[in-house]
Design an enzyme around this catalytic site. Structure first.
Site, PDB file in Angstrom:
ATOM      1  N   ASN A 128       0.655  -1.289   0.203  1.00 45.56           N
ATOM      2  CA  ASN A 128       0.114  -0.107   0.006  1.00 45.56           C
ATOM      3  C   ASN A 128       0.831   1.232  -0.043  1.00 45.56           C
ATOM      4  O   ASN A 128       0.180   2.369  -0.072  1.00 45.56           O
ATOM      5  CB  ASN A 128      -0.897   0.081   1.284  1.00 45.56           C
ATOM      6  CG  ASN A 128      -1.876  -1.143   0.974  1.00 45.56           C
ATOM      7  OD1 ASN A 128      -2.571  -1.513  -0.077  1.00 45.56           O
ATOM      8  ND2 ASN A 128      -2.394  -1.587   2.302  1.00 45.56           N
ATOM      9  N   ASN A 129       2.162   1.116   0.327  1.00 41.68           N
ATOM     10  CA  ASN A 129       2.985   2.320   0.302  1.00 41.68           C
ATOM     11  C   ASN A 129       3.389   2.597  -1.156  1.00 41.68           C
ATOM     12  O   ASN A 129       3.905   1.810  -2.163  1.00 41.68           O
ATOM     13  CB  ASN A 129       4.360   1.767   1.112  1.00 41.68           C
ATOM     14  CG  ASN A 129       5.041   3.106   1.370  1.00 41.68           C
ATOM     15  OD1 ASN A 129       5.590   3.904   0.372  1.00 41.68           O
ATOM     16  ND2 ASN A 129       5.115   3.262   2.527  1.00 41.68           N
ATOM     17  N   SER A 130       3.171   3.854  -1.609  1.00 37.28           N
ATOM     18  CA  SER A 130       3.591   4.264  -2.892  1.00 37.28           C
ATOM     19  C   SER A 130       4.849   4.894  -3.352  1.00 37.28           C
ATOM     20  O   SER A 130       5.269   5.049  -4.485  1.00 37.28           O
ATOM     21  CB  SER A 130       2.671   5.532  -3.349  1.00 37.28           C
ATOM     22  OG  SER A 130       1.174   5.062  -3.064  1.00 37.28           O
TER      23      SER A 130
END
Length: 139
Positions: free
Chosen positions: A37-39
């Site tokens: 979920n980390n971009s």
């Protein structure tokens, strides 16, 4: 005590991106920004015009090819969960040795306010760090 990762850097690194401490998922995967979920990685691949790769070795190569070093302010801490607000007993990495080794670094980007706070409190107060430009990014 949780232990952070070794830095990603080489003699061509000009920019250092600092997080605070890897998340639970990142620690488990043994990869910086390992939470899907980390971009962070998606942004890096877009920024440098490369097709996204989920392979961690490819991710590291992308950074180094573009003069970017990656590390965390903390070498260790106690923490329940992944929230920076839960960090207890923080221990800073050895930035004096780091900057003496990687002398081409001129800019430090903090990946969020917590990284900037820990750096200011634990590093700048006790170590002689060369003149650098500091920029705080949103986490």
């Amino acid at each position: 005590m949780l232990k952070a990762f070794e830095y990603i850097a080489d003699k061509n690194s000009r920019v250092l991106i600092l997080g605070s401490m890897p998340s639970v998922i990142s620690l488990k995967k043994k990869e910086y920004y390992g939470n899907p979920n980390n971009s962070f990685w998606k942004i890096m691949f877009i920024l440098f015009g490369n097709e996204y790769s989920n392979n961690f070795e490819n991710k590291k190569k992308l950074l180094l090819k573009n003069g970017i070093a990656l590390w965390d302010v903390l070498s260790g801490c106690e923490r329940k969960g992944s929230s920076d607000a839960n960090i207890k007993k923080p221990v800073a990495n050895d930035f004096e040795s780091f900057f003496n080794t990687f002398t081409s670094i001129h800019t430090v980007f903090f990946n969020g306010q917590a990284a900037a706070r820990f750096y200011k409190a634990l590093v700048l107060k006790v170590q002689d760090v060369p003149e650098l430009e500091y920029i705080c990014l949103p986490s």
